[in-house]
Design an enzyme around this catalytic site. Structure first.
Site, PDB file in Angstrom:
ATOM      1  N   LYS A  34      -6.785   1.382  12.119  1.00  0.00           N
ATOM      2  CA  LYS A  34      -6.801  -0.019  12.567  1.00  0.00           C
ATOM      3  C   LYS A  34      -5.833  -0.248  13.715  1.00  0.00           C
ATOM      4  O   LYS A  34      -5.932  -1.256  14.420  1.00  0.00           O
ATOM      5  CB  LYS A  34      -6.473  -0.955  11.397  1.00  0.00           C
ATOM      6  N   GLU A  63       0.835  -1.202   0.000  1.00  0.00           N
ATOM      7  CA  GLU A  63       0.000   0.000   0.000  1.00  0.00           C
ATOM      8  C   GLU A  63       0.869   1.250   0.000  1.00  0.00           C
ATOM      9  O   GLU A  63       0.547   2.243  -0.670  1.00  0.00           O
ATOM     10  CB  GLU A  63      -0.946   0.013   1.204  1.00  0.00           C
TER      11      GLU A  63
END
Length: 414
Positions: free
Chosen positions: A334, A314
């Site tokens: 997260k 990512e």
């Protein structure tokens, strides 16, 4: 001409709280929602002992107690979040044309807890003791179906299953439907309840979960010592409306949706594309649709799962779009909520909505050890007060499903 689309209400069930206020305040304060698993007994063989569980949840606030047992937990979460979102939006269904109010709510796994209970009943008591409600409780579309039933929404009612991108794709497809004008309002998002014996055991066998015993060093996105994600649970639902409809009813607008990208990696069942090509295209497509330059994006809420490959790939995808020397702030909430699978993208869009409203970027908490393969500005450990006009939310799901939502701060530009 396509309709403009805005967010006017949010509802959340999460490891950081079950109200918009609690969820956002805990994100701002960098609270870790991860702790030892309490939903089932950790017998021998469970190397994974931590999860991000929902706390103090009372489904009976919106569902009659006798009906609660007819709903799998993921549906309970979805109904609760939807009801909260409607209240937050000050949208009274009695004042609406129900046929113009839709529901698009996804779930990556559906009623896993009910599946486990049903299987035990079958083995221990025989086929005639399996509940006649078993199928209606476990099928993944019933998050959407039950939200429609409990709110009275009679417009589009559908469910999207794209693993960890389900919530993001649900919001993106709601955006598309509202642009076209078939609906005035859509309740969109995701719900998940997979902290179960089988859920933890199966992801453990996949070597996807962190085996850390320290809640503060378990979900550590972009940290060199990351070793897997932490299972979370809950639901996020946003009330989305055409700008025309929201303006007519005098709604308070929280943010505008201005771009959506959805792509596929066509690469592997669990690993992202190592070149980050699909994720990069999703971000680029959302930015292109908004008619802005990458340099105008002020914040990225990353998928950021705390797995070795996701965080590295990512990061690479972000560099492909924004440049190798980009200074754009990137954080993973997260680190606080764990990974809510099919609900992750939905609560993260809510986090981005609040970030735009308040001009505050939540931190990536637990960050200690820099990784040469992850060298962006991850907003380590402390959030930042900064004006934000455009912000992205990324989700990347097993199977190569990539989704990006681009939101814009609402400035009253009708």
């Amino acid at each position: 001409m396509q309709n403009r689309v805005v967010i006017t209400g949010v509802g959340v069930v999460s490891p950081l709280g079950n109200t918009e206020e609690a969820f956002w305040n805990n994100l701002k304060e960098g609270v870790c929602g991860i702790d030892r698993i309490t939903k089932f007994e950790l017998v021998d063989g469970y190397d994974v002992t931590l999860a991000a569980e929902v706390k103090d949840f009372e489904a009976s606030k919106y569902v009659e107690k006798r009906e609660v047992r007819r709903l799998d937990l993921f549906s309970q979460y979805a109904i609760y979040a939807a009801k909260e979102a409607l209240i937050n939006a000050k949208l009274n269904m009695d004042d609406e044309d129900a046929s113009k109010v839709g529901v698009i709510v996804g779930s990556g796994i559906g009623g896993l807890g009910t599946i486990e209970t049903g299987m035990r009943t079958l083995i221990e008591k025989g086929p005639k003791r399996v509940s006649p409600l078993f199928i209606p409780m476990v099928i993944g579309n019933m998050g959407a179906g039950n939200v429609a039933i409990y709110t009275g929404a009679k417009g589009i009612c559908t469910s999207i299953v794209t693993a960890c991108a389900s919530g993001t794709h649900s919001i993106g497809e709601a955006y598309r439907a509202l642009q076209k004008g078939a609906n005035d309002v859509i309740l969109a998002g995701g719900a998940e309840a997979a902290i179960t014996p089988l859920g933890i055991a199966s992801f453990q066998s996949l070597t996807a979960l962190s085996k850390s015993q320290d809640p503060k060093r378990a979900s550590i996105p972009f940290d060199k010592e990351r070793n897997g994600f932490v299972m979370g649970e809950g639901a996020g639902i946003v009330v989305m409306e055409t700008l025309e409809h929201a303006t007519k009813r005098g709604a308070t607008i929280l943010a505008e949706v201005v771009g959506y990208g959805a792509t596929g990696d066509a690469y592997h069942i669990t690993s992202p594309d190592p070149e980050g090509e699909g994720a990069a295209r999703a971000m680029a497509d959302a930015i292109h649709e908004a008619g802005i330059e990458p340099s105008q994006v002020d914040y990225i809420n990353a998928h950021g799962t705390s797995t070795e490959y996701n965080d590295k790939f990512e990061t690479l995808a972000i560099k492909k779009v924004f440049g190798a020397d980009t200074k754009v702030p990137v954080s993973s909430t997260k680190s606080m909520t764990g990974h809510l699978l099919g609900a992750a993208g939905a609560i993260e869009v809510i986090a981005v909505t609040k970030a735009l409203q308040e001009g505050f970027i939540p931190a990536t908490i637990g960050y200690q050890v820099a990784d040469e393969a992850c060298d962006l500005d991850y907003v380590p450990n402390e959030g930042r007060k900064v004006d934000i006009e455009y912000a992205l939310s990324n989700s990347l799901g097993f199977g190569g499903h990539n989704g990006t939502i681009l939101l814009k701060k609402w400035k009253g530009e009708v």
